[in-house]
Design a protein around this motif. Structure first.
Motif, PDB file in Angstrom:
ATOM      1  N   UNK A 111     -10.974   3.216  26.158  1.00 37.54           N
ATOM      2  CA  UNK A 111     -10.893   2.535  24.867  1.00 37.54           C
ATOM      3  C   UNK A 111      -9.462   2.705  24.360  1.00 37.54           C
ATOM      4  N   UNK A 112      -8.764   1.596  24.232  1.00 34.70           N
ATOM      5  CA  UNK A 112      -7.361   1.625  23.813  1.00 34.70           C
ATOM      6  C   UNK A 112      -7.246   0.905  22.473  1.00 34.70           C
ATOM      7  N   UNK A 113      -6.664   1.599  21.504  1.00 35.84           N
ATOM      8  CA  UNK A 113      -6.469   1.015  20.186  1.00 35.84           C
ATOM      9  C   UNK A 113      -5.050   0.479  20.080  1.00 35.84           C
ATOM     10  N   UNK A 114      -4.918  -0.796  19.726  1.00 37.53           N
ATOM     11  CA  UNK A 114      -3.621  -1.459  19.579  1.00 37.53           C
ATOM     12  C   UNK A 114      -3.421  -1.773  18.102  1.00 37.53           C
ATOM     13  N   UNK A 115      -2.416  -1.126  17.498  1.00 41.05           N
ATOM     14  CA  UNK A 115      -2.206  -1.264  16.053  1.00 41.05           C
ATOM     15  C   UNK A 115      -0.891  -1.979  15.795  1.00 41.05           C
ATOM     16  N   UNK A 116      -0.974  -3.148  15.165  1.00 34.81           N
ATOM     17  CA  UNK A 116       0.223  -3.939  14.852  1.00 34.81           C
ATOM     18  C   UNK A 116      -0.151  -4.943  13.776  1.00 34.81           C
ATOM     19  N   UNK A 117       0.760  -5.165  12.825  1.00 33.37           N
ATOM     20  CA  UNK A 117       0.485  -6.112  11.754  1.00 33.37           C
ATOM     21  C   UNK A 117       0.413  -7.548  12.225  1.00 33.37           C
ATOM     22  N   UNK A 118       0.958  -7.839  13.397  1.00 31.24           N
ATOM     23  CA  UNK A 118       0.978  -9.198  13.935  1.00 31.24           C
ATOM     24  C   UNK A 118      -0.213  -9.425  14.864  1.00 31.24           C
ATOM     25  N   UNK A 119      -1.007 -10.412  14.535  1.00 35.11           N
ATOM     26  CA  UNK A 119      -2.159 -10.754  15.379  1.00 35.11           C
ATOM     27  C   UNK A 119      -1.689 -11.195  16.764  1.00 35.11           C
ATOM     28  N   UNK A 120      -0.559 -11.912  16.821  1.00 36.58           N
ATOM     29  CA  UNK A 120      -0.015 -12.370  18.102  1.00 36.58           C
ATOM     30  C   UNK A 120       0.386 -11.185  18.970  1.00 36.58           C
ATOM     31  N   UNK A 121       1.075 -10.199  18.392  1.00 35.15           N
ATOM     32  CA  UNK A 121       1.492  -9.027  19.160  1.00 35.15           C
ATOM     33  C   UNK A 121       0.278  -8.265  19.670  1.00 35.15           C
TER      34      UNK A 121
ATOM     35  N   UNK B 107      -9.000   6.511  23.823  1.00 32.57           N
ATOM     36  CA  UNK B 107      -8.320   7.182  24.925  1.00 32.57           C
ATOM     37  C   UNK B 107      -6.805   7.042  24.887  1.00 32.57           C
ATOM     38  N   UNK B 108      -6.303   6.009  24.199  1.00 33.05           N
ATOM     39  CA  UNK B 108      -4.861   5.792  24.105  1.00 33.05           C
ATOM     40  C   UNK B 108      -4.612   4.892  22.906  1.00 33.05           C
ATOM     41  N   UNK B 109      -3.477   5.109  22.229  1.00 29.00           N
ATOM     42  CA  UNK B 109      -3.123   4.304  21.055  1.00 29.00           C
ATOM     43  C   UNK B 109      -1.718   3.752  21.241  1.00 29.00           C
ATOM     44  N   UNK B 110      -1.552   2.453  21.008  1.00 29.52           N
ATOM     45  CA  UNK B 110      -0.209   1.888  20.866  1.00 29.52           C
ATOM     46  C   UNK B 110      -0.062   1.449  19.413  1.00 29.52           C
ATOM     47  N   UNK B 111       1.123   1.639  18.859  1.00 32.94           N
ATOM     48  CA  UNK B 111       1.331   1.257  17.460  1.00 32.94           C
ATOM     49  C   UNK B 111       2.744   0.735  17.242  1.00 32.94           C
ATOM     50  N   UNK B 112       2.858  -0.208  16.329  1.00 33.87           N
ATOM     51  CA  UNK B 112       4.180  -0.639  15.873  1.00 33.87           C
ATOM     52  C   UNK B 112       4.783   0.473  15.031  1.00 33.87           C
ATOM     53  N   UNK B 113       6.099   0.448  14.888  1.00 33.28           N
ATOM     54  CA  UNK B 113       6.768   1.446  14.057  1.00 33.28           C
ATOM     55  C   UNK B 113       6.553   1.131  12.575  1.00 33.28           C
ATOM     56  N   UNK B 114       6.562  -0.164  12.239  1.00 32.39           N
ATOM     57  CA  UNK B 114       6.348  -0.602  10.851  1.00 32.39           C
ATOM     58  C   UNK B 114       5.008  -1.322  10.767  1.00 32.39           C
ATOM     59  N   UNK B 115       4.140  -0.848   9.878  1.00 36.24           N
ATOM     60  CA  UNK B 115       2.814  -1.432   9.687  1.00 36.24           C
ATOM     61  C   UNK B 115       2.676  -1.909   8.239  1.00 36.24           C
ATOM     62  N   UNK B 116       1.754  -2.830   7.976  1.00 34.06           N
ATOM     63  CA  UNK B 116       1.618  -3.361   6.611  1.00 34.06           C
ATOM     64  C   UNK B 116       1.319  -2.292   5.562  1.00 34.06           C
ATOM     65  N   UNK B 117       0.618  -1.229   5.953  1.00 29.68           N
ATOM     66  CA  UNK B 117       0.228  -0.199   4.978  1.00 29.68           C
ATOM     67  C   UNK B 117       0.810   1.176   5.322  1.00 29.68           C
ATOM     68  N   UNK B 118       1.977   1.186   5.961  1.00 29.77           N
ATOM     69  CA  UNK B 118       2.604   2.462   6.296  1.00 29.77           C
ATOM     70  C   UNK B 118       3.449   2.330   7.546  1.00 29.77           C
TER      71      UNK B 118
ATOM     72  N   UNK C 270      -6.792  15.136  19.429  1.00 26.27           N
ATOM     73  CA  UNK C 270      -5.545  15.903  19.451  1.00 26.27           C
ATOM     74  C   UNK C 270      -4.642  15.569  20.634  1.00 26.27           C
ATOM     75  N   UNK C 271      -5.212  15.219  21.788  1.00 31.89           N
ATOM     76  CA  UNK C 271      -4.386  15.054  22.983  1.00 31.89           C
ATOM     77  C   UNK C 271      -4.294  13.600  23.443  1.00 31.89           C
ATOM     78  N   UNK C 272      -4.650  12.673  22.585  1.00 36.34           N
ATOM     79  CA  UNK C 272      -4.580  11.259  22.944  1.00 36.34           C
ATOM     80  C   UNK C 272      -3.126  10.799  22.948  1.00 36.34           C
ATOM     81  N   UNK C 273      -2.658  10.134  24.013  1.00 35.28           N
ATOM     82  CA  UNK C 273      -1.290   9.593  23.986  1.00 35.28           C
ATOM     83  C   UNK C 273      -1.132   8.547  22.890  1.00 35.28           C
ATOM     84  N   UNK C 274      -0.094   8.688  22.082  1.00 38.48           N
ATOM     85  CA  UNK C 274       0.238   7.712  21.045  1.00 38.48           C
ATOM     86  C   UNK C 274       1.599   7.127  21.402  1.00 38.48           C
ATOM     87  N   UNK C 275       1.619   5.839  21.709  1.00 44.47           N
ATOM     88  CA  UNK C 275       2.829   5.164  22.173  1.00 44.47           C
ATOM     89  C   UNK C 275       3.326   4.214  21.086  1.00 44.47           C
TER      90      UNK C 275
END
Length: 279
Positions: free
Chosen positions: A14-24, A60-71, A87-92
């Motif tokens: 399960x990979x969480x992709x966090x980004x303010x852009x729906x396209x990204x 299991x893994x998280x990718x995130x933008x550096x700038x998000x709409x709420x932080x 605690x040990x999930x890779x955050x990219x």
């Protein structure tokens, strides 16, 4: 046989992709689904939505933008660390400003790694795959500079478990002598596929001097001869200086095997990819 160093042990991660852009979110999600069939991609527009997902179950893994709409991505990384079982999930961090933030040492220990979007989608696929399925690159040659024989034995073993060929030398002078033997070859072989060097060495020259020689005197760029620097120095200005002067990446001591192998394999794969805009 190579060690199983996968950060993600599930067959259906399960990979969480966090980004303010729906396209990204769609681009990253499509890359993951193509490279890792069976992956469950959970798209989130910001921190609040991500926190709701984390509260409902592990990822299991998280990718995130550096700038998000709420932080920002650093706040998200803290949320991942604070969530139970995370605690040990890779955050990219995936960002066009990642290199600049890295060089200013803006990232915190909550962030596992960064990816600069300017490297292109092919490199992103290789990068993410490196975290969930780090496959060996048979016969990759690593020139390794370390003056502590005890540290060298342990680190060399980590790389050799991934079927890499490791040439260990004790000094920068020895490393330069090796590289000089290959200089000007018509087949383009520079003597190694990657240089891994400690920064602080007992000889006259240190790892920073080696970096300067390879990037300036030899004229080898980051793709031609990747350099990963190892340091126990937590001074952010010193770390930033290495990156500004041409280090591809840093690995902090004490060495964590999974992180070292992931970073080395990624740089080796990236060196073989066509540069963005060149095919």
């Amino acid at each position: 046989m190579a060690n199983d160093l996968r950060h993600v042990v599930s067959d259906a991660p399960r990979v969480m992709v966090v980004d303010g852009s729906k396209l990204v979110r769609k681009l990253i999600g499509d890359t993951l689904l193509r490279e890792l069939p069976g992956t469950e991609v959970i798209g989130c527009a910001g921190i609040a939505e991500a926190r709701e997902i984390l509260a409902r179950g592990a990822v299991d893994l998280v990718t995130t933008a550096l700038v998000l709409p709420d932080g920002d991505g650093l706040a998200l990384a803290r949320s991942v660390r604070e969530a139970q079982g995370q605690a040990y999930v890779p955050v990219i961090v995936v960002s066009g400003n990642a290199q600049e933030a890295l060089e200013s040492r803006a990232f915190t220990e909550d962030v596992t790694d960064y990816f600069d979007k300017s490297l292109g989608h092919g490199a992103l696929a290789a990068f993410i795959r490196g975290y969930v399925q780090p496959a060996p690159i048979e016969g990759a040659r690593v020139l390794y500079v370390e003056d502590s024989r005890v540290v060298a034995v342990a680190t060399k073993r980590m790389l050799e478990r991934q079927n890499m060929q490791v040439l260990h030398v004790l000094s920068v002078e020895d490393a330069l002598e090796h590289l000089h033997r290959f200089r000007g070859r018509t087949d383009g072989d520079v003597g190694a596929d990657l240089v891994l060097s400690d920064v602080y060495l007992k000889g006259i020259l240190n790892g920073h001097d080696l970096l300067a020689q390879i990037r300036t005197a030899f004229g080898y760029g980051k793709r031609r001869l990747p350099m990963v620097m190892m340091t126990g120095d937590d001074n952010r200005d010193n770390q930033a200086s290495l990156l500004r002067d041409g280090a591809n990446d840093l690995v902090l001591k004490p060495i964590e095997e999974r992180l070292l192998v992931t970073k080395v394999l990624f740089q080796l794969r990236l060196a073989k990819l066509p540069e963005p805009g060149k095919g």
